[in-house]
Structures are given as C-alpha cells and as structure tokens.
Enzyme design. Structure first.
Site, PDB file in Angstrom:
ATOM      1  N   THR A 101       0.872  -1.169   0.000  1.00  0.00           N
ATOM      2  CA  THR A 101       0.000   0.000   0.000  1.00  0.00           C
ATOM      3  C   THR A 101       0.909   1.219   0.000  1.00  0.00           C
ATOM      4  OG1 THR A 101      -1.635  -1.195   1.305  1.00  0.00           O
ATOM      5  CG2 THR A 101      -1.864   1.203   1.167  1.00  0.00           C
ATOM      6  N   LYS A 176      -7.397   1.510  -2.915  1.00  0.00           N
ATOM      7  CA  LYS A 176      -6.957   1.064  -1.585  1.00  0.00           C
ATOM      8  C   LYS A 176      -7.106   2.194  -0.564  1.00  0.00           C
ATOM      9  CE  LYS A 176      -4.848  -1.290   1.668  1.00  0.00           C
ATOM     10  NZ  LYS A 176      -5.212  -2.547   2.293  1.00  0.00           N
ATOM     11  N   LYS A 244       0.587   5.335   8.085  1.00  0.00           N
ATOM     12  CA  LYS A 244       1.147   5.635   6.742  1.00  0.00           C
ATOM     13  C   LYS A 244       0.029   5.789   5.709  1.00  0.00           C
ATOM     14  CE  LYS A 244       2.132   1.939   4.652  1.00  0.00           C
ATOM     15  NZ  LYS A 244       1.495   0.967   3.786  1.00  0.00           N
TER      16      LYS A 244
HETATM   17  P1  NAP Z   1       5.686  -6.304   7.348  1.00  0.00           P
HETATM   18  O1  NAP Z   1       5.389  -7.517   8.146  1.00  0.00           O
HETATM   19  O2  NAP Z   1       6.460  -5.184   7.956  1.00  0.00           O
HETATM   20  O3  NAP Z   1       6.385  -6.776   5.989  1.00  0.00           O
HETATM   21  C1  NAP Z   1       7.122  -5.968   5.149  1.00  0.00           C
HETATM   22  C2  NAP Z   1       8.330  -6.769   4.727  1.00  0.00           C
HETATM   23  O4  NAP Z   1       9.030  -6.045   3.722  1.00  0.00           O
HETATM   24  C3  NAP Z   1       9.293  -7.009   5.883  1.00  0.00           C
HETATM   25  O5  NAP Z   1       9.639  -8.363   5.928  1.00  0.00           O
HETATM   26  C4  NAP Z   1      10.461  -6.105   5.554  1.00  0.00           C
HETATM   27  O6  NAP Z   1      11.731  -6.587   5.938  1.00  0.00           O
HETATM   28  C5  NAP Z   1      10.398  -6.063   4.050  1.00  0.00           C
HETATM   29  N1  NAP Z   1      11.011  -4.815   3.585  1.00  0.00           N
HETATM   30  C6  NAP Z   1      10.692  -3.561   3.934  1.00  0.00           C
HETATM   31  N2  NAP Z   1      11.487  -2.686   3.312  1.00  0.00           N
HETATM   32  C7  NAP Z   1      12.313  -3.424   2.544  1.00  0.00           C
HETATM   33  C8  NAP Z   1      13.354  -3.084   1.672  1.00  0.00           C
HETATM   34  N3  NAP Z   1      13.692  -1.800   1.453  1.00  0.00           N
HETATM   35  N4  NAP Z   1      14.003  -4.098   1.069  1.00  0.00           N
HETATM   36  C9  NAP Z   1      13.652  -5.369   1.297  1.00  0.00           C
HETATM   37  N5  NAP Z   1      12.672  -5.767   2.108  1.00  0.00           N
HETATM   38  C10 NAP Z   1      12.008  -4.779   2.727  1.00  0.00           C
HETATM   39  O7  NAP Z   1       4.327  -5.658   6.810  1.00  0.00           O
HETATM   40  P2  NAP Z   1       3.014  -6.380   6.225  1.00  0.00           P
HETATM   41  O8  NAP Z   1       1.947  -6.385   7.267  1.00  0.00           O
HETATM   42  O9  NAP Z   1       3.376  -7.623   5.507  1.00  0.00           O
HETATM   43  O10 NAP Z   1       2.552  -5.254   5.183  1.00  0.00           O
HETATM   44  C11 NAP Z   1       3.255  -5.035   3.966  1.00  0.00           C
HETATM   45  C12 NAP Z   1       2.522  -3.969   3.153  1.00  0.00           C
HETATM   46  O11 NAP Z   1       1.191  -4.417   2.865  1.00  0.00           O
HETATM   47  C13 NAP Z   1       2.378  -2.617   3.856  1.00  0.00           C
HETATM   48  O12 NAP Z   1       2.455  -1.581   2.916  1.00  0.00           O
HETATM   49  C14 NAP Z   1       0.980  -2.700   4.455  1.00  0.00           C
HETATM   50  O13 NAP Z   1       0.429  -1.405   4.635  1.00  0.00           O
HETATM   51  C15 NAP Z   1       0.250  -3.496   3.395  1.00  0.00           C
HETATM   52  N6  NAP Z   1      -0.906  -4.278   3.859  1.00  0.00           N
HETATM   53  C16 NAP Z   1      -0.876  -4.963   5.030  1.00  0.00           C
HETATM   54  C17 NAP Z   1      -1.986  -5.696   5.439  1.00  0.00           C
HETATM   55  C18 NAP Z   1      -2.009  -6.455   6.732  1.00  0.00           C
HETATM   56  O14 NAP Z   1      -3.110  -6.796   7.198  1.00  0.00           O
HETATM   57  N7  NAP Z   1      -0.879  -6.769   7.334  1.00  0.00           N
HETATM   58  C19 NAP Z   1      -3.119  -5.726   4.646  1.00  0.00           C
HETATM   59  C20 NAP Z   1      -3.127  -5.042   3.440  1.00  0.00           C
HETATM   60  C21 NAP Z   1      -2.008  -4.331   3.059  1.00  0.00           C
HETATM   61  P3  NAP Z   1      12.147  -6.855   7.460  1.00  0.00           P
HETATM   62  O15 NAP Z   1      11.761  -8.278   7.660  1.00  0.00           O
HETATM   63  O16 NAP Z   1      13.597  -6.586   7.521  1.00  0.00           O
HETATM   64  O17 NAP Z   1      11.343  -5.885   8.299  1.00  0.00           O
END
Ligand code: NAP
Length: 291
Positions: A101, A176, A244
C-alpha cells in the site's frame, strides 16, 4: 497454469503478508526466487523450495514477473529505483507488480519508468489482512494497462479472490485509499460500541454475538473485535502502516480540497497510540485509546 507463459516470479518483502502470499504462489506451481531485508524471514520458504537472491536486483533478474510487498513508499522507491534494484535489472517484457500500500504518485512514477524500459508495471494493493493472505482470499485492486492485468490474472488468482482492474496506473492505490478511509470509521465504531457496552456493565462477548449479524456487523467486528476482547494486539495489520495509509489518503484529499473528518480524527487517535509506543501493535489495539 500449464498454458500460462509466466512461471518464474521474483518476490520481495516476506513480512506478515508477503510470506503467505509467496507460499500460495508456490502452491499454485510458480517457481519463486525471494528477497527480504531480514534474510531469516525467508527460511521457511527456502525450505519449501524457493531460491534466495542477495539483492532486489538479483531477485528481479530473468524473472517473468516481480512482486513487491514491502512496508512504506520509501521502501518501494528503494527496491525499484536503486542501482541494484528492480527497474535496472528486470528483463524487457517482464511484469512488475507492486502490492504494497503506497502512494498513487509513486505507482505512476514506476509505471512510467518501467514503460520506458519496455517493462509492464501494475499497482495491486490488497485488502483482507493476514487471514486473507494465508487463505488466498485477498481482495486485489489493480491499476495499470488492461492487457497487463489480464496477463497477470493467474498470478493474482493464486493469492486472492476479488480481483479487479480499477483503471490506469495509480488507480489500484486510489481504490486502496478508499478502503483505508472506510476502515477508519468501522474500527473506531467497534471500539466505541465495546467501550459503551463495558460502561453499561454488559457481557462483551454477548454484545458481539447479539449485534454482529445485524446492521452493525462488519469485517472489523468479526475479525478484530474478538482480538480486542482477548487482549490480543499482535499484528495483523500494524498501526504504523495504517498511519502511513491515512497520511497518504489525507495528502491526496488535501490535494483536491476534500475534507475527511472521520479519517482525520481516527488518524489522530492512532498517532497518539504510536507516541505511547504502540505502533507495532495491530490496528485492533485502537481499543487501548478507550481504556
Ligand atoms: P511487514 O510484516 O512489515 O512486511 C514488510 C516486509 O518487507 C518485511 O519483511 C520487511 O523486511 C520487508 N522490507 C521492507 N522494506 C524493505 C526493503 N527496502 N528491502 C527489502 N525488504 C524490505 O508488513 P506487512 O503487514 O506484511 O505489510 C506489507 C505492506 O502491505 C504494507 O504496505 C501494508 O500497509 C500493506 N498491507 C498490510 C496488510 C495487513 O493486514 N498486514 C493488509 C493489506 C495491506 P524486514 O523483515 O527486515 O522488516
């Protein structure tokens, strides 16, 4: 899948969402190469047959499609535009799908930079949370060229169910944002209902059982209210990520002189919780605001 020309996928971002989405792609028969900032989060997928790449660029090289679901717009920018990033390394004709997102403007920048290199780009954010990611029932809202969307449908189908082309580049992210704006009132409404019921001395589970199948029922009530009652604040969906999103939505609304009074109040509530150290909790922790 047998007739589908694209089999090799690079997948970047193996967090709460990405791990399950990558796993579902492997289950559907795609061959995955993965990259994540913290390598240990790839261990499970590597054990299940995924290949590891040391950089986003290596992960993108020679792939038919590259999927990203990282954290913030700055992370998306980094993995796409760095020297050892996706755009500099993906092959012409590849499909780049950003499922983070992020800002609609950034999605348009990626689309244009990709097009200049003969690469296709789609913005394809998701909704449905950690549960939808695990069960491959995500809603996927896609911006970009119709033909690219059609080609990538087997990829989307492996991860979600309600999959829609919303318009040109950026339209997926705008959709979104509408989703995130709608959540604000829904999650706050659930918290206020529970706060009221508690103050009235009611049995809270009984209240949920009574009201969740009627006009007040919602995804937030069905999925997040039980977590609130159990005191389970594990993400789910991080408060820091929701802040965010609401900031991106507010910037977009400000740009067209639109006021979002409910979303702005809820943003302020979440920002207060983050200042108190709860940014890594799931969004259901909004109930703490009422305690
Ligand atoms: P998360 O658990 O923080 O996952 C993000 C992953 O991306 C982490 O493993 C992180 O690495 C990796 N990452 C971040 N920056 C990076 C970079 N520069 N290079 C390589 N890897 C990188 O978050 P999430 O809940 O999966 O959400 C991910 C996205 O989807 C967000 O934008 C969120 O707003 C969106 N989203 C989430 C949900 C939900 O319910 N969780 C639902 C819809 C949309 P590290 O392991 O080192 O932190």
């Amino acid at each position: 899948m047998e007739d589908f020309p694209m089999k090799k996928i690079g997948f970047i971002g193996l967090g709460v969402m990405g791990q399950s989405m990558a796993r579902n792609l492997m289950k559907a028969g795609f061959s995955l190469t993965v990259y994540n900032r913290t390598k240990s989060k790839a261990d499970g997928l590597i054990a299940e047959g995924a290949a590891w790449a040391d950089t986003p660029g290596q992960c993108a090289k020679d792939q038919d499609a590259v999927i990203t679901i990282v954290g913030y717009p700055k992370d998306v920018h980094q993995v796409y535009f760095n020297e050892d990033g996706i755009l500099a390394n993906a092959k012409p004709g590849a499909y780049l799908i950003d499922m983070t997102t992020t800002s609609p403007k950034l999605s348009i920048e990626i689309y244009e930079a990709a097009k200049a290199r003969g690469i296709f780009a789609l913005d394809a954010p998701v909704s449905g949370g950690d549960v939808g990611a695990k069960n491959a029932t995500l809603a996927i809202m896609v911006g970009g060229d119709q033909a690219a969307f059609d080609t990538c449908m087997p990829i989307f189908s492996a991860m979600g169910q309600n999959i829609r082309h919303m318009g040109a580049a950026g339209a997926g992210q705008h959709t979104k944002m509408a989703n995130q704006i709608a959540i604000a009132g829904a999650v706050a409404g659930v918290c206020e209902a529970l706060a009221y019921a508690k103050a009235a001395g009611l049995d809270l589970q009984g209240v949920l059982d009574a009201i969740s199948t009627g006009a007040a029922g919602s995804w937030q009530m069905s999925n997040n209210a039980p977590r609130m009652l159990a005191g389970d604040y594990a993400p789910g969906f991080f408060i820091k990520h929701y802040i965010k999103d609401l900031v991106i939505a507010k910037e977009g609304a400000d740009g067209v002189s639109l006021s979002l009074p409910v979303a702005e109040v809820v943003l302020g509530m979440y920002q207060q919780l983050q200042e108190e150290g709860f940014g890594d909790d799931g969004t259901q922790a909004l109930i703490k605001y009422y305690k």
